[in-house]
Design an enzyme around this catalytic site. Structure first.
Site, PDB file in Angstrom:
ATOM      1  CG  ASP B 425      43.637  74.558  22.463  1.00 15.17           C
ATOM      2  OD1 ASP B 425      44.394  73.620  22.749  1.00 15.17           O
ATOM      3  OD2 ASP B 425      42.918  75.149  23.282  1.00 15.17           O
ATOM      4  CG  ASP B 871      40.533  77.931  25.270  1.00 14.85           C
ATOM      5  OD1 ASP B 871      41.470  77.208  24.855  1.00 14.85           O
ATOM      6  OD2 ASP B 871      39.953  77.730  26.338  1.00 14.85           O
TER       7      ASP B 871
END
Lengths: 321, 1214
Positions: B425, B871
């Site tokens: 990400d 996250d």
């Protein structure tokens, strides 16, 4: 240190000197051991006499089973053994059975250690079927092992002079002292139904029944020797030993051989060439490997810390692509 | 409360022009379709007591993510345990051991199983307990709830009921799905951050119904009641259907009034809301998928080995039962001593077939030692300990947040060593989502001395390469050194006195612009404009903080950075009213800053399509300006003829900034005449209030008309602050041969910027952008769009294939919309093939679902191990889908961590997690499993051989206790110590030689060659152990007393040999001995003798024939010791010879490095050591090392051209 995985550690690696040293030292240790045990084994004098066939009278040769099962036939048999070399005392007398499965699962469990040990457990005949009890009560010692006790006997004589066979110390001390009770007497043993092997004197406690004790230490393999007794005189070479055998035990039904063995011992035990040979072989192999390593290191040298053997140097284009 | 003060002054919603309206339109359309299952939910607002009983009793707000509860634990966990084929087998044998068929006593079968299963269940219980604790942390969070009579009091989340009125304060999470009633703003809007739901960082506006606006303080809820009818719980995040009955009126509800659990209130003082969906009914919980249980590759392969062993087991069982049947049939009737015809039960010679069948069961149990019962449990113990090491690793401990790394599931440790592709990400993982104003270019002059992190990292790398030994110099680049050094030294030295920026968001360092010095610059007029644009052209709100300064709540972090920069330059944006912006301007000539008012006439919003935003303001002198900032390409095409004076210089600066991984925007202005503006504004206003389909288009056209003839002022360069150590980490991972894909929800430009910042992209890399033409989407059929994309993919693949230059690197950049098509079944393989050929892949604007799909595509398409790291909640799908999911902990929001297998505090720890722990764990587990099979084959087969000598009766030569202890005590600890403590090389070397990592992905230690090698070794050992002993103790006396060996003696001798052989074997296998290994290995052997001694001292009733075996018979017998020595050495010789030969002829990398370390060559010959370190990388096109190499090549190419075309100089090797 511990949780960071940084405990001090020795990190031995297989460097050529280390490898060669290892192999050479194994060789150096093994070859003397091999020689020593071979030497010891060579000094053991062993006489093996197979008597099961020859002890069947000629008229029963084709019907040995009938001969052995009959109570009428004369089971006595005389054998003459020539002593090949001087045999020092003590000379161990063994009987050897072949094709006899003392290690069969049905057989090996067929005993009761409680009963053997103490009179209080006389009625404890678990696991002993079908030789557990008679109408008169439990069989002591119960079970198939005891029931099939070996019952050939040997009598030795040298020029008509009887040589005593001592039964002293032929059993394991611990067996005699702890496993077979001194207050346990044979009861109802071989008294009815099928008669297996030897009978036991009912007035002698089990701890004194040495043949039974020896027999009850079941052998690992279908071919086995068991100690019969000791001859505590020296036998000279070329002496003619006469053995009077009571050939009672039935091995004829399953074509098992019976042998009489007389043997001296050495520090490695009986005559056992194999141990020495195996040591020599492994030791020799080690030396051979060591030599081939030396040759390899000479012919195909690789400086140990040579980084050019790292994969990225061998294959500079990279490994993954 | 700061929010409250703002509320009084402005109606913030006015500033949001058409961006908000657009989303409205889209969502209402969806509503018409009336999705969702039922429509039965009724909620009585402010009357939670009415929901206390059925049918209005809904689920409580208590959430539970545990697998078990107290009642279900036992049955469920047991079921889980016996689902494993091996465990089920052992269960079966344990049950059968109660019958006569079993060759062993029941205790010896049941106790190890109980131990093994008990341990595994204890581990399950512990893990579930942790989950429970985590749930409780959430459940016990406090929120203020209306208690009646207008009094609010805090209450734990779990006690919350449907119908409760709650008050949520700024920066708090919503405890359940709420209906927004009112907010601290007068018009009932509030800002919500939905990062945990969809990963989007921008704020979303929610708007309360007009009817509920009056309820804006605690007291007003005294008599509030209302009734909500709405849809049943469903997982759709973007829809909501329902209505609100209040005061005998019915108001329709839409998603705009719904505040979802796990999103966060931002920029708003407080809101009041009614609880609609609680706990597991809430949309986010409905979305939660049960985390799949993952199994590592090695474990899957291990299953295959277990099956092989099972086949072997069945085979030898069948052989021995056939043997048994034959023996029973033909020979056993003659064995009178067995009384075969009396009470024969299992040994009935009359029914050999039946006996054989019984015997098959016996044999299956007897040879069960081939299947290592303790394997699973040992592996579990080892993995828990490995996980403990990961958790305790101080190098993966984040001191700032105090979070250690955490292995949340321990069964994937070894998988860490086999990763091939990392899918990452962006926001929160690679970047901090914090912008730093770093450089700017005004009127063609570049300002800002500080280097970006990328430049620093690259400079450092160059320094390492060139400050190294002399040989290295020529080796790598020949004559180009000096020139390169000149280029790099500058930036490096600047880097030295690099201090942490004291002001958040501002890392600019250039005295020419600071403290009013800009007035002395050549074009102060433009600089002034530049600052004003920064301070005025935005949509942010200022807030006074404790120190009296201002912090800015901006829609995007870039704007925040601009405002901070403007403030530092002396143009402090201090107040925003509905119509004006106030800026405190500080000039060196004045003592006090002047507060100037700029009247905002219009605000033309930023959209991803427009890529620019503008404000039209009137300053205090009455002049009208249009300030415009936007993407450089957009701005440049709108410049006036006389506005292009700095275009060339600015373009150059923009390129430099881009290369340095900075986000750039161009700033421009236009001066408007009063009349011109009025005319335009009239039309614009008309368009705005008009209703009709073309309204948007008209507004768009009008904005476009105004944003023309601009004058370029300059450009800004903002650093999207990377997380600490990210470039270095990516570089190392790339060198370790890992591929890195970035999947981000961000815009393509941002993604590309970050690509540069992380060195995933660099100048000279061919970027392949695959995009669906957005205009086409509307008009053409899907088919046409698809064909277009397919063509792009095919063309790109062709291009990659035809590329001759081996150094050419390609980068694939694809956006979410295109990805929808590219991920369809008929196209995904072409897409994957192209992606695999590219050095880096960046997917932007991808939805959480697409992230998961891409992950699945890579996982299934390449068949290699994937690792996903993220996250936010939007990464959950990807984390769950990947072979290994890693969550970044320490930031807010726990969803990613909760779903992950490992959590680390910072991206940079990934390097250590993979390269050190992954490498170690892989090798440990691989060696451990191989050894396990070895030892059990070596042991199990001796049982089989012995069978042949017992008439296949099913008798074991060993005492039951020996067998029991073999797996549980006598050989388990050394193998566990191997699995926990083995290190082929130290952690520093793992990090220094990233190429070592490739041993894992290539599976060098658990391939079939290794496995069968070990099995062969086991077979060999079993033969040696059995037959050597057999011959030695065949019929001869082994004691000086003339006694021959009985079965217990032979068994014990053999067993001694086995214990020695397998323990020596593991000592040979290990390369790292701490006292623990020594203790376990040699201790195991000692334990065996100790056991034998103690067992022999027990009453003969228990010990049977083993009574006093060691002291009386074996120990005094030299042949016992001789045999042990012989067999032990003979068993291990071939292995020793084999590894010695292998090591000599085909050393593996870790061998050579071990040798170098052993001879301390690394200290003696630093040159060689550094050189090897720099070479120990996989060929890679990404990471800053690759970037440096490319740069060097480029420079060298230039040099060779300059000097002599013939002399090509030394070859660059990597």
């Amino acid at each position: 240190m511990f949780t960071q995985q940084e405990l001090p550690a020795c990190k031995p690696i297989l460097t050529p000197p280390w490898v060669i040293t290892a192999f050479v030292s194994v060789g150096i240790i093994f070859i003397p051991i091999g020689l020593a045990s071979l030497f010891a084994s060579e000094h053991v004098v062993e006489i093996i006499d197979r008597y099961d066939k020859d002890c069947v009278p000629s008229n029963y040769t084709n019907n040995a089973l009938a001969y052995i099962q009959s109570t009428q036939t004369n089971k006595t048999c005389t054998r003459h053994l020539i002593i090949p070399e001087r045999m020092k005392s003590p000379i161990y007398v063994y009987y050897q059975l072949e094709n006899f499965y003392q290690n069969h699962r049905r057989y090996i469990k067929n005993r009761n250690d409680y009963q053997l040990r103490s009179r209080a457990y006389e009625f404890d005949v678990d696991d002993c079927d079908p030789e557990a009890k008679t109408e008169r009560g439990p069989i002591v010692p119960c079970g198939l092992i005891a029931w099939s006790l070996f019952n050939d006997t040997y009598r030795f004589s040298l020029q008509n002079e009887v040589i005593q066979v001592s039964k002293q110390d032929i059993v394991w001390k611990s067996d005699q002292n702890h496993k077979f009770g001194s207050n346990v007497y044979p009861k109802n043993f071989q008294s009815s139904g099928l008669i297996g092997g030897a009978r036991l004197n009912q007035s002698i406690p089990l701890s004194k029944q040495v043949d039974l004790i020896v027999w009850m230490r079941t052998a690992a393999l279908p071919t086995f020797r068991k100690l019969y007794g000791k001859i505590e005189v020296e036998l000279e070479a070329n002496q003619n030993l006469t053995v009077l055998i009571q050939n009672n035990y039935n091995t004829y039904s399953f074509a098992g051989k019976k042998k009489l063995v007389l043997s001296t011992t050495s520090w490695i035990g009986g005559k056992n060439d194999f141990l020495g040979i195996a040591y020599l072989a492994v030791g020799g192999l080690c030396l051979f490997v060591a030599i081939s390593f030396v040759l390899l290191y000479l012919l195909k040298p690789r400086p140990l810390e040579d980084p050019s053997y790292l994969s990225w140097n061998i294959n500079p284009a990279g490994l993954s692509n | 409360m700061t929010g409250g003060r703002i509320r009084a002054k402005i109606r913030q919603s006015n500033l949001y022009t058409f961006a908000c309206l657009q989303t409205h339109a889209a969502e209402t359309e969806e509503l018409d379709q009336f999705p969702g299952p039922g429509y039965s939910r009724i909620i009585y607002c402010n009357e939670p007591h009415r929901h206390a009983k059925k049918p209005l009793k809904y689920r409580s707000n208590y959430i539970s993510t545990t697998k078990y509860n107290v009642a279900t634990f036992l049955p469920k966990a047991l079921f889980e345990q016996f689902r494993r084929v091996a465990n089920f087998y052992f269960l079966l044998t344990a049950v059968l051991s109660l019958t006569d068929v079993a060759p062993f006593s029941a205790v010896s079968m049941i106790s190890p199983l109980a131990f093994v299963v008990g341990l595994s269940m204890a581990k399950e219980a512990l893990e579930d307990w942790r989950r429970f604790i985590q749930d409780m942390k959430v459940n016990l969070g406090k929120v203020s709830v209306h208690k009646g009579n207008g009094v609010f009091a805090p209450k734990p989340w779990m006690k919350l009921q449907v119908g409760d009125v709650v008050k949520v304060e700024k920066d708090q999470f919503f405890p359940a799905d709420l209906l927004l009633l009112s907010s601290s703003y007068d018009d009932g809007i509030c800002y919500v951050e939905t990062m945990n739901l969809d990963g989007e960082t921008n704020l979303k506006v929610k708007r309360a119904l007009e009817a509920t606006l009056p309820f804006d303080d605690d007291g007003s809820f005294k008599d509030f009641t209302g009734k909500i009818r709405c849809e049943d719980p469903n997982p759709s995040l973007y829809t909501f259907v329902g209505n609100f009955e209040y005061d005998r009126q019915v108001y329709p509800l839409d998603p705009n009034q719904i505040l979802l659990r796990d999103s966060k209130l931002r920029n708003t003082g407080y809101v009041y809301g009614v609880v609609i969906f609680t706990g597991h009914d809430s949309k986010v919980m409905q979305n939660a998928t049960e985390s799949p249980s993952k199994r590592s590759r090695i474990e899957k392969q291990m299953d295959k080995i277990i099956y092989i062993l099972f086949s072997l087991l069945v085979l030898i069982s069948v052989i021995s039962s056939i043997g048994f049947a034959v023996k029973t049939d033909t020979q056993m009737p003659d064995w009178w001593y067995l009384q075969p015809f009396v009470d024969a039960k299992l040994y009935d010679p009359d029914r050999p077939a039946l006996s054989g069948l019984f015997h098959l069961v016996t044999a299956l149990i007897l040879y069960g030692y081939l299947i290592p019962i303790s394997l699973y449990v040992s592996i579990e113990v080892v993995k828990v300990l490995q996980a403990m090491f990961i958790n305790h690793d101080i190098h993966m401990y984040d001191e700032e947040t105090g979070t250690p790394a955490q292995a949340r599931t321990s069964n994937l440790n070894e998988e860490l060593g086999q990763v091939d592709t990392i899918l990452s990400d962006k926001t929160g993982t690679l970047t901090c989502n914090q912008m730093n104003f770093l450089k700017c270019s005004v009127s063609g002059t570049a300002y800002g001395r500080r280097s970006s992190e990328v430049e620093l990292a690259a400079a450092e790398q160059i320094a390492i390469d060139f400050k190294g030994p002399d040989s290295d110099l020529t080796f790598r680049s020949g004559a180009g050194v000096s020139e390169i050094e000149m280029e790099t030294v500058v930036s490096r030295e600047e880097g030295k006195d690099h201090q942490k920026p004291t002001i958040k968001g501002f890392s600019f360092e250039d005295m020419r612009l600071m403290n009013g010095n800009w007035l002395k610059e050549p074009d102060p007029h433009f600089i002034l404009l530049f600052f004003r644009i920064l301070a005025i052209c935005h949509t942010a709100i200022p807030e006074v903080n404790e120190t009296g300064g201002f912090t800015y709540e901006a829609e995007s972090p870039d704007e925040g950075a601009f405002l901070v920069a403007a403030r530092e330059f002396g143009f402090e944006f201090c107040r925003r009213t509905q119509s004006s912006i106030f800026v405190r301007e500080r000039y060196p000539s004045y003592e006090v800053p002047v507060e100037r008012e700029y009247k905002i006439l219009n605000l033309l919003d930023f959209t991803s399509k427009r890529k620019r935003m503008s404000v039209i303001v009137r300053d205090e002198d009455g002049m009208i300006f249009l300030f415009c900032k936007g993407a450089d390409s957009i701005i440049f095409e709108r410049l006036a003829k006389n506005g292009r004076m700095f275009e060339e210089a600015t373009t150059k600066h923009l390129n430099d900034y881009g290369e340095a991984g900075l986000r750039t925007l161009a700033l421009s202005y236009r001066k408007l005449e009063e009349a011109e503006y009025t005319a335009w504004n009239n039309e614009f206003h008309k368009a705005k209030i008009s209703i009709g389909g073309d309204r948007e288009a008209t507004l768009e056209r009008l904005s476009d008309m105004m944003e023309r003839d601009l004058v370029l002022v300059g450009a800004t360069a903002v650093e999207d602050k990377l997380q600490k150590g990210v470039p270095q980490c990516i570089d190392k991972l790339a060198q370790a041969g890992l591929k890195i894909w970035v999947l981000t929800g961000d815009k393509m430009e941002t993604a590309i910027n970050i690509g540069f910042a992380c060195s995933l992209l660099r100048q000279g890399m061919k970027q392949i952008c695959i995009t669906a033409n957005t205009d086409m989407l509307d008009q053409d059929s899907r088919q046409a769009v698809k064909e277009n994309i397919l063509m792009q993919i095919t063309n790109a693949s062709q291009m990659v294939k035809l590329e001759k230059d081996p150094r050419a690197a390609f980068a694939l950049i694809i956006d979410g919309k295109t990805l929808t098509y590219a991920l369809e079944n008929d196209m995904k393989h072409q897409f994957l093939n192209l992606a695999v050929d590219c050095a880096s892949v960046i997917c932007c604007r991808v939805s959480p679902k697409q992230k998961a799909l891409v992950t699945r595509l890579v996982k299934e398409g390449t068949g290699k191990t994937t690792l996903a790291i993220g996250d936010g909640a939007n990464d959950v799908g990807m984390i769950q889908e990947a072979d290994i999911g890693v969550g970044i902990s320490g930031v807010e929001g726990m969803q990613a961590v909760m779903a992950s297998d490992f959590s680390i505090a910072q991206f940079q720890f990934l390097e250590r997690l993979l390269v050190v722990h992954g490498h170690w764990c892989y090798k440990r587990i691989a060696q451990m499993i191989c050894y396990f099979f070895y030892k059990n084959i070596a042991f199990g087969l001796t049982l089989f051989y012995f069978e042949a000598f017992t008439g296949f009766s099913g008798q074991s030569v060993y005492n039951d206790w020996y067998m029991l202890l073999f797996n549980v005590l006598l050989t388990s600890l050394p193998v566990i110590s191997l699995g926990v403590f083995e290190q082929d090389v130290s952690s520093e070397i793992c990090l220094q030689f990233p190429a070592l990592y490739q041993q894992g992905p290539k599976n060098l230690f658990f391939n079939w060659y290794k496995i069968f090698g070990w099995m062969g070794n086991g077979l060999y050992s079993s033969l040696i152990i059995f037959f050597l002993n057999l011959v030695i103790f065949f019929d001869q006396a082994f004691r000086s007393g003339g006694q021959t060996a009985d079965m217990s003696a032979v068994g014990t001798i053999m067993f001694t040999c086995i214990i020695w052989a397998v323990n020596c074997q593991i000592a040979l296998t290990m390369s790292h001995f701490t006292w623990i290994q020594h203790l376990f290995v040699w201790g195991s052997i000692a334990t065996w003798y100790l056991f034998l001694l103690l067992y022999g001292m027990m009453s003969p009733v228990y010990s049977g024939n083993a009574f006093q075996l060691l002291i009386e018979a074996l120990a005094p017998s030299p042949s016992y010791w001789c045999a042990t020595l012989l067999v032990t050495i003979a068993c291990n010789l071939p292995y020793l010879a084999h590894i010695s030969f292998q090591r000599w002829l085909h050393p593996m990398d870790h061998h050579v490095i071990q040798e170098i370390k052993y001879y301390k060559k690394d200290v003696e010959d630093r040159v060689m050591w550094t050189r090897e370190r720099s070479k120990a990388r996989q060929e890679t096109q990404i990471g800053f090392t690759a970037r440096v190499d490319a740069k060097i090549r480029q420079l060298r190419g230039r040099l060779t051209k300059k000097h002599s075309p013939v002399d090509a100089g030394p070859q660059v090797v990597n």
